[in-house]
Design a protein around this motif. Structure first.
Motif, mmCIF file in Angstrom:
data_model
loop_
_atom_site.group_PDB
_atom_site.id
_atom_site.type_symbol
_atom_site.label_atom_id
_atom_site.label_comp_id
_atom_site.label_asym_id
_atom_site.label_seq_id
_atom_site.Cartn_x
_atom_site.Cartn_y
_atom_site.Cartn_z
ATOM 1 N N ASP A 1 0.826 -1.212 0.000
ATOM 2 C CA ASP A 1 0.000 0.000 0.000
ATOM 3 C C ASP A 1 0.858 1.258 0.000
ATOM 4 O O ASP A 1 0.553 2.227 -0.689
ATOM 5 C CB ASP A 1 -0.939 0.022 1.209
ATOM 6 N N LEU A 2 1.936 1.246 0.773
ATOM 7 C CA LEU A 2 2.825 2.414 0.832
ATOM 8 C C LEU A 2 3.508 2.630 -0.515
ATOM 9 O O LEU A 2 3.603 3.768 -0.995
ATOM 10 C CB LEU A 2 3.864 2.239 1.933
ATOM 11 N N ILE A 3 3.963 1.558 -1.129
ATOM 12 C CA ILE A 3 4.621 1.667 -2.437
ATOM 13 C C ILE A 3 3.647 2.229 -3.473
ATOM 14 O O ILE A 3 3.987 3.142 -4.231
ATOM 15 C CB ILE A 3 5.181 0.303 -2.885
ATOM 16 N N LEU A 4 2.425 1.704 -3.489
ATOM 17 C CA LEU A 4 1.423 2.193 -4.439
ATOM 18 C C LEU A 4 1.085 3.662 -4.185
ATOM 19 O O LEU A 4 0.910 4.432 -5.134
ATOM 20 C CB LEU A 4 0.159 1.333 -4.371
ATOM 21 N N LYS A 5 1.010 4.056 -2.936
ATOM 22 C CA LYS A 5 0.726 5.449 -2.593
ATOM 23 C C LYS A 5 1.853 6.369 -3.088
ATOM 24 O O LYS A 5 1.595 7.435 -3.643
ATOM 25 C CB LYS A 5 0.546 5.587 -1.085
ATOM 26 N N LEU A 6 3.089 5.937 -2.902
ATOM 27 C CA LEU A 6 4.234 6.729 -3.374
ATOM 28 C C LEU A 6 4.243 6.842 -4.896
ATOM 29 O O LEU A 6 4.502 7.917 -5.446
ATOM 30 C CB LEU A 6 5.541 6.114 -2.880
ATOM 31 N N VAL A 7 3.961 5.737 -5.584
ATOM 32 C CA VAL A 7 3.932 5.753 -7.052
ATOM 33 C C VAL A 7 2.813 6.662 -7.547
ATOM 34 O O VAL A 7 3.012 7.461 -8.473
ATOM 35 C CB VAL A 7 3.798 4.328 -7.617
ATOM 36 N N ARG A 8 1.634 6.563 -6.943
ATOM 37 C CA ARG A 8 0.518 7.441 -7.339
ATOM 38 C C ARG A 8 0.867 8.911 -7.118
ATOM 39 O O ARG A 8 0.545 9.762 -7.948
ATOM 40 C CB ARG A 8 -0.747 7.079 -6.567
ATOM 41 N N GLY A 9 1.499 9.207 -5.998
ATOM 42 C CA GLY A 9 1.916 10.580 -5.722
ATOM 43 C C GLY A 9 2.915 11.087 -6.748
ATOM 44 O O GLY A 9 2.841 12.232 -7.196
ATOM 45 N N TYR A 10 3.862 10.218 -7.121
ATOM 46 C CA TYR A 10 4.865 10.594 -8.125
ATOM 47 C C TYR A 10 4.200 10.857 -9.478
ATOM 48 O O TYR A 10 4.505 11.849 -10.140
ATOM 49 C CB TYR A 10 5.912 9.481 -8.245
ATOM 50 N N VAL A 11 3.284 9.991 -9.881
ATOM 51 C CA VAL A 11 2.584 10.159 -11.160
ATOM 52 C C VAL A 11 1.754 11.445 -11.142
ATOM 53 O O VAL A 11 1.713 12.185 -12.129
ATOM 54 C CB VAL A 11 1.719 8.916 -11.486
ATOM 55 N N GLU A 12 1.118 11.722 -10.018
ATOM 56 C CA GLU A 12 0.336 12.957 -9.897
ATOM 57 C C GLU A 12 1.228 14.187 -10.038
ATOM 58 O O GLU A 12 0.882 15.142 -10.726
ATOM 59 C CB GLU A 12 -0.386 12.980 -8.545
ATOM 60 N N LEU A 13 2.392 14.152 -9.394
ATOM 61 C CA LEU A 13 3.344 15.259 -9.537
ATOM 62 C C LEU A 13 3.832 15.383 -10.980
ATOM 63 O O LEU A 13 4.016 16.489 -11.486
ATOM 64 C CB LEU A 13 4.537 15.066 -8.602
ATOM 65 N N LEU A 14 4.059 14.246 -11.631
ATOM 66 C CA LEU A 14 4.478 14.264 -13.040
ATOM 67 C C LEU A 14 3.443 14.944 -13.916
ATOM 68 O O LEU A 14 3.789 15.662 -14.851
ATOM 69 C CB LEU A 14 4.695 12.836 -13.554
ATOM 70 N N GLU A 15 2.178 14.709 -13.625
ATOM 71 C CA GLU A 15 1.108 15.321 -14.421
ATOM 72 C C GLU A 15 1.017 16.819 -14.172
ATOM 73 O O GLU A 15 0.731 17.582 -15.086
ATOM 74 C CB GLU A 15 -0.223 14.636 -14.115
ATOM 75 N N ARG A 16 1.279 17.238 -12.929
ATOM 76 C CA ARG A 16 1.160 18.663 -12.594
ATOM 77 C C ARG A 16 2.403 19.467 -12.969
ATOM 78 O O ARG A 16 2.284 20.578 -13.453
ATOM 79 C CB ARG A 16 0.879 18.838 -11.102
ATOM 80 N N ARG A 17 3.580 18.922 -12.717
ATOM 81 C CA ARG A 17 4.837 19.645 -12.955
ATOM 82 C C ARG A 17 5.844 18.726 -13.634
ATOM 83 O O ARG A 17 6.849 18.336 -13.041
ATOM 84 C CB ARG A 17 5.419 20.137 -11.628
ATOM 85 N N PRO A 18 5.588 18.357 -14.904
ATOM 86 C CA PRO A 18 6.419 17.316 -15.539
ATOM 87 C C PRO A 18 7.901 17.677 -15.658
ATOM 88 O O PRO A 18 8.757 16.833 -15.388
ATOM 89 C CB PRO A 18 5.776 17.123 -16.907
ATOM 90 N N ILE A 19 8.213 18.889 -16.048
ATOM 91 C CA ILE A 19 9.620 19.233 -16.260
ATOM 92 C C ILE A 19 10.381 19.246 -14.940
ATOM 93 O O ILE A 19 11.487 18.704 -14.839
ATOM 94 C CB ILE A 19 9.750 20.581 -16.990
ATOM 95 N N LEU A 20 9.786 19.848 -13.922
ATOM 96 C CA LEU A 20 10.446 19.903 -12.616
ATOM 97 C C LEU A 20 10.660 18.499 -12.045
ATOM 98 O O LEU A 20 11.756 18.169 -11.573
ATOM 99 C CB LEU A 20 9.627 20.750 -11.641
ATOM 100 N N VAL A 21 9.640 17.666 -12.096
ATOM 101 C CA VAL A 21 9.746 16.315 -11.538
ATOM 102 C C VAL A 21 10.767 15.491 -12.319
ATOM 103 O O VAL A 21 11.592 14.790 -11.725
ATOM 104 C CB VAL A 21 8.364 15.621 -11.516
ATOM 105 N N LYS A 22 10.747 15.579 -13.634
ATOM 106 C CA LYS A 22 11.720 14.835 -14.440
ATOM 107 C C LYS A 22 13.136 15.348 -14.200
ATOM 108 O O LYS A 22 14.094 14.567 -14.165
ATOM 109 C CB LYS A 22 11.364 14.923 -15.918
#
Length: 122
Positions: A11-32
């Motif tokens: 559950d923790l791993i999935l939560k972290l991955v979802r958070g990362y994907v959400e950040l990628l969608e909002r701020r793709p250049i910064l996150v990458k």
């Protein structure tokens, strides 16, 4: 009774991955950029410590150079190139790979070979 595991819960791993994907969608250049910088720095650190003798020191400037290159060059450049390729490149995936490997990759490699030694000066 089942033995308790010390591993990270799924559950923790999935939560972290979802958070990362959400950040990628909002701020793709910064996150990458941050991801590329962190991977570059950690990779350089691991490479320096693999098979190293006892008296050899870690070169912090090299770690910083890889982090700076990843953050300032690699992350944004790869983002923009792949977006351009998706929008304006050929529709055939084989041609996309050929364009990437024979067009972008040599230029990117030259940037690495030119910029990394100069970034180690800082």
């Amino acid at each position: 009774m089942m033995a308790q595991s010390n591993s990270i819960p799924l559950d923790l791993i999935l939560k972290l991955v979802r958070g990362y994907v959400e950040l990628l969608e909002r701020r793709p250049i910064l996150v990458k950029s941050v991801t590329s910088g962190l991977i570059g720095a950690v990779g350089n650190f691991v490479a320096q410590n693999t098979g190293k003798g006892k008296n050899e020191q870690v070169k912090e400037r090299s770690i910083f150079a890889f982090a700076l290159f990843g953050f300032g060059v690699s992350g944004p450049l790869v983002h923009f190139f792949l977006n351009w390729l998706a929008k304006h490149g050929p529709s055939n995936p084989i041609l996309k790979v050929i364009l990437d490997r024979f067009g972008f990759a040599p230029i990117y490699l030259l940037l690495i070979l030119y910029l990394l030694p100069r970034l180690e000066i800082f």
